[in-house]
Design a protein around this motif. Sequence first.
Motif, short mmCIF file in Angstrom:
data_model
loop_
_atom_site.label_atom_id
_atom_site.label_comp_id
_atom_site.label_asym_id
_atom_site.label_seq_id
_atom_site.Cartn_x
_atom_site.Cartn_y
_atom_site.Cartn_z
N LEU A 19 0.87 -1.17 0.00
CA LEU A 19 0.00 0.00 0.00
C LEU A 19 0.90 1.22 0.00
N LYS A 20 0.72 2.10 -1.00
CA LYS A 20 1.69 3.16 -1.23
C LYS A 20 1.07 4.54 -1.07
N SER A 21 1.36 5.17 0.04
CA SER A 21 0.99 6.57 0.27
C SER A 21 -0.46 6.89 -0.09
N LEU A 22 -1.35 6.19 0.59
CA LEU A 22 -2.77 6.32 0.29
C LEU A 22 -3.38 7.55 0.97
N ASP A 23 -4.03 8.41 0.17
CA ASP A 23 -4.80 9.54 0.70
C ASP A 23 -6.27 9.28 0.42
N LEU A 24 -7.00 8.87 1.44
CA LEU A 24 -8.42 8.54 1.26
C LEU A 24 -9.27 9.56 1.99
N LYS A 25 -10.38 9.95 1.38
CA LYS A 25 -11.33 10.83 2.05
C LYS A 25 -12.73 10.26 1.85
N VAL A 26 -13.33 9.82 2.93
CA VAL A 26 -14.65 9.20 2.84
C VAL A 26 -15.68 10.09 3.53
N PRO A 27 -16.61 10.67 2.73
CA PRO A 27 -17.63 11.55 3.30
C PRO A 27 -18.68 10.79 4.10
N ARG A 28 -19.27 11.48 5.06
CA ARG A 28 -20.29 10.89 5.93
C ARG A 28 -21.58 10.57 5.15
N ASN A 29 -22.31 9.58 5.65
CA ASN A 29 -23.60 9.18 5.08
C ASN A 29 -23.58 8.98 3.57
N PHE A 34 -14.79 0.88 -2.84
CA PHE A 34 -13.33 0.79 -2.87
C PHE A 34 -13.01 -0.33 -3.86
N LEU A 35 -12.70 0.10 -5.09
CA LEU A 35 -12.63 -0.85 -6.20
C LEU A 35 -11.19 -1.19 -6.55
N GLY A 36 -10.92 -2.47 -6.75
CA GLY A 36 -9.59 -2.85 -7.19
C GLY A 36 -9.50 -4.36 -7.36
N PRO A 37 -8.59 -4.82 -8.22
CA PRO A 37 -8.44 -6.26 -8.45
C PRO A 37 -7.90 -6.96 -7.21
N VAL A 200 -24.39 1.02 -6.71
CA VAL A 200 -24.75 1.54 -5.39
C VAL A 200 -23.91 2.69 -4.85
N SER A 201 -22.74 2.93 -5.42
CA SER A 201 -21.82 3.87 -4.76
C SER A 201 -22.14 5.32 -5.06
N ASP A 202 -21.87 6.18 -4.08
CA ASP A 202 -21.91 7.62 -4.30
C ASP A 202 -20.53 8.11 -4.72
N THR A 203 -19.52 7.56 -4.06
CA THR A 203 -18.13 7.93 -4.34
C THR A 203 -17.34 6.65 -4.60
N VAL A 204 -16.35 6.73 -5.47
CA VAL A 204 -15.54 5.57 -5.79
C VAL A 204 -14.07 5.91 -5.68
N ALA A 205 -13.32 5.00 -5.09
CA ALA A 205 -11.86 5.08 -5.14
C ALA A 205 -11.36 3.83 -5.85
N MET A 215 -10.22 8.94 -7.35
CA MET A 215 -11.21 9.02 -6.27
C MET A 215 -12.14 10.17 -6.60
N ALA A 216 -13.41 9.87 -6.83
CA ALA A 216 -14.34 10.90 -7.28
C ALA A 216 -15.78 10.44 -7.08
N PRO A 217 -16.72 11.41 -7.10
CA PRO A 217 -18.13 11.02 -7.11
C PRO A 217 -18.40 10.14 -8.34
N ILE A 218 -19.29 9.19 -8.20
CA ILE A 218 -19.51 8.21 -9.26
C ILE A 218 -19.90 8.88 -10.59
N GLU A 219 -20.70 9.97 -10.55
CA GLU A 219 -21.12 10.63 -11.79
C GLU A 219 -19.89 11.13 -12.56
N ASP A 220 -18.94 11.68 -11.82
CA ASP A 220 -17.75 12.24 -12.47
C ASP A 220 -16.94 11.14 -13.15
#
Length: 225
Positions: A19-29, A34-37, A200-205, A215-220
């Motif tokens: 895991l390399k220098s992960l910057d995660l921001k998870v908004p409330r509600n 968290f997608l990855g192989p 189902v996701s609102d935000t995806v990383a 890492m962005a809102p799913i629409e973007d």
Amino acid sequence: DLVICTRGLTKSYNGRPVLKSLDLKVPRNSIFGFLGPNGAGKSTTIKLLLGLIKPTAGSGTVFGLDIARDSAEIRRRIGYLPQNPRYYDYMTARETLRFTAGFFYKGPAELVERRVDETLRMTGLDDKADRKIKGFSGGELQRLGIAQAQINNPDLLILDEPAASLDPMGRRDVLEVMRSLKNRTTIFYSTHILDDVQRVSDTVAILNKGTLIAMAPIEDLLTAR
Ligand code: ADP
Ligand code: ADP
């Protein structure tokens, strides 16, 4: 308003960074996908957030609490469904939840019973409550796992590959339960299935080989392609 925030979070095994220098921001509600192989580092990230392993470098907070220092307090407020949960086949769903409540939901018996009923209803298992787990489908088993993780009314629900081993019906089942829980808690769920994230996701990383590549809102993310 962030539930999870990490800075430069890094984990190495025997000098090899997974895991390399992960910057995660998870908004409330929200539902955070968290997608990855397989092997990308998703479970490692979850174990760091829960304080089950220590970071090699970097830092992080959950509910503003330090993952390296305050893991006991963090774990009290999180519901966690591991990747391969085990069950006692001969117990019923209700008995299983009572058993879990014994560890994570203290209180007078009638309050515990009410919470068990409520959790069965929230996960759509009320009509199967008194059946033995032995006969449960994959989707029903995962709903029971989510029910267990929900028993203490957590502020954050962490689901590790909740739909990976399921057939399409089971997957739909699990995604539906996740949607229905969304206004009660923040859901962080790891998966390698893009389709589930889109549904189902609102935000995806997106994590690949230990590196966060988006890492962005799913629409973007969907319109960017
Ligand atoms: P994912 O959950 O995305 O499938 P993991 O976090 O389980 O990925 O694993 C990421 C990488 O770290 C993999 O290459 C895995 O083999 C390695 N790994 C995980 N745990 C350990 C460990 N305890 N010791 C050594 N390597 C590990
Ligand atoms: P998960 O993706 O849930 O971590 P795994 O089967 O990859 O499931 O790992 C099972 C356990 O073995 C985990 O505790 C993980 O940290 C550990 N592990 C995974 N890969 C390795 C590895 N290469 N060397 C040592 N331990 C590992």
